[in-house]
Design an enzyme around this catalytic site. Structure first.
Site, PDB file in Angstrom:
ATOM      1  N   CYS A   1      -8.278   6.922  -1.004  1.00  0.00           N
ATOM      2  CA  CYS A   1      -7.495   6.544   0.184  1.00  0.00           C
ATOM      3  C   CYS A   1      -7.967   7.241   1.461  1.00  0.00           C
ATOM      4  CB  CYS A   1      -6.020   6.842  -0.053  1.00  0.00           C
ATOM      5  SG  CYS A   1      -5.393   6.043  -1.525  1.00  0.00           S
TER       6      CYS A   1
ATOM      7  N   ASN B   1       0.200  -0.061  -0.648  1.00  0.00           N
ATOM      8  CA  ASN B   1      -0.873   0.913  -0.468  1.00  0.00           C
ATOM      9  C   ASN B   1      -2.213   0.215  -0.736  1.00  0.00           C
ATOM     10  OD1 ASN B   1      -2.732   2.971  -0.698  1.00  0.00           O
ATOM     11  ND2 ASN B   1      -1.465   4.268  -2.012  1.00  0.00           N
TER      12      ASN B   1
ATOM     13  N   HIS C   1      -2.306   6.908   6.641  1.00  0.00           N
ATOM     14  CA  HIS C   1      -2.521   6.160   5.408  1.00  0.00           C
ATOM     15  C   HIS C   1      -1.144   5.722   4.900  1.00  0.00           C
ATOM     16  CE1 HIS C   1      -3.536   4.895   1.485  1.00  0.00           C
ATOM     17  NE2 HIS C   1      -3.034   5.952   0.876  1.00  0.00           N
TER      18      HIS C   1
END
Ligand code: UT7
Length: 326
Positions: A113, A283, A253
């Site tokens: 990520c 996500n 994020h």
């Protein structure tokens, strides 16, 4: 002063929407649980024929158009992904071919990520060193192929998408002011995919054992994430000698709305100054920041000369921040 400036952004989300209610039919979960614990309402899932490079291509075309550049102007293509089309060639090479970016080198970055910020760091350094003038950086993921749709602790969290940015050499004060990268490989098994590499190649046993899917110890990961993000954001502020109130927009994020809110609170920033897309995309790992950036650029929330703070945390474990004078 030579800086690397983002001169165009683009993003792409597959058309297929999977809502929390859709997941209620698949596994033992509820819309209430998912919204309360994560902020996610729905996510996008790639069509059968779509791979990571296809999503990356769509986002790249838009970013190049926004930058007013042709693919032939690119010196380098960087793709941040943990879900490559195949192990070899890298996804950046596949994208290079699709774009017909004849003179561009092509490199994948896997920092999960945190991949987009890791990529910004590499792109910015190469531009400042004079090695490259125009770099396309893409964060793209098809996580739906790597989550276990029988595991309610992970499959509700992730989604597919891509975001792209074109970075260009700029003589002036605007651009990537700094990037701050960290990792702790000792915590790798909090968030990982066990099989499919040289350690445990694919066998009947690994497939039967569902070892090719993302596994996460969510609660432990959450606690490390909040602490690490606080530190890395502080590091960016101190390095640039700026106060939280000087930040115009936070682009975090998108792993969990509670983590995003905790960071906003820590920085004393109202949520209006934070870009949140998790409710509609979940996500999307390396794609989440560039998708959010593109949205904020296109709807006018990001304006020239704004101070933009990025932060990310993910598998590795890795975490990172970046400060940008837009
Ligand atoms: O982007 C990469 C980095 N990732 C992150 O930063 C993610 C960090 N972690 C998280 O976002 C959160 O930890 C989760 C959203 C993954 C989980 O939230 P939580 O508040 O930490 O829940 P938990 O894991 O402690 O689980 C609480 C309960 C458990 O039941 P028991 O043991 O208390 O009976 C789980 O089995 O919730 C249960 N549960 C679910 N219930 C309904 C777990 N998943 C689900 C589900 N639906 N999908």
């Amino acid at each position: 002063m030579i800086q690397a400036r983002i001169v165009g952004t683009g993003s792409y989300a597959p058309k297929k929407v999977v809502t929390n209610h859709d997941l209620e039919k698949l596994i033992e979960t509820s819309d209430e649980w998912i919204i309360e614990r994560t902020g996610i309402k729905e996510r996008r899932v790639a069509e059968k024929h779509e791979a990571t490079s296809d999503l990356a291509y769509e986002a790249s075309i838009k970013a190049l158009k926004a930058a007013g550049l042709h693919a032939s102007d690119l010196d380098l293509i960087l793709v941040a992904t943990l879900t490559p089309d195949v192990a070899m060639p890298n996804t950046a090479c596949i994208l290079q071919h699709k774009l017909n970016a004849k003179k561009a080198g092509a490199l994948d970055i896997n920092a999960a990520c945190s991949g987009f910020i890791y990529g910004l760091s590499v792109a910015s350094a190469l531009i400042k060193a004079g090695t490259a003038e125009n770099i396309l950086l893409v964060g793209a993921e098809v996580l739906s192929r790597f989550v276990d749709w029988q595991d309610r602790t992970t499959c509700v969290l992730f989604g597919d998408g891509a975001g792209a940015a074109v970075l260009q050499r700029h003589a002036g004060k605007r651009g990537i002011l700094s990037t701050h990268l960290h990792a702790d490989g000792s915590l790798a098994d909090l968030l990982h995919i066990e099989a499919g590499g040289s350690r445990l190649p694919s066998t009947h046993e690994t497939v039967d054992g569902r070892m090719h899917y993302v596994k996460m110890r969510g609660n432990e990961t959450f606690k490390v994430a909040v602490r690490a993000l606080e530190d890395v954001v502080q590091e960016a502020l101190e390095f640039n000698k700026i106060k939280p109130e000087e930040i115009d927009l936070l682009v975090p994020h998108q792993a969990n709305l509670r983590i995003i809110q905790a960071m906003a609170k820590r920085l004393n920033m109202p949520m209006e100054k934070v870009v949140v897309t998790i409710q509609k995309y979940g996500n999307t790992s390396a794609a989440s920041i560039p998708m959010a950036l593109d949205e904020a650029v296109r709807d006018g929330r990001i304006k020239e000369h704004n101070m933009i703070l990025l932060e990310a945390f993910g598998g590795g474990l890795t975490w990172a921040s970046a400060l940008i004078r837009w």
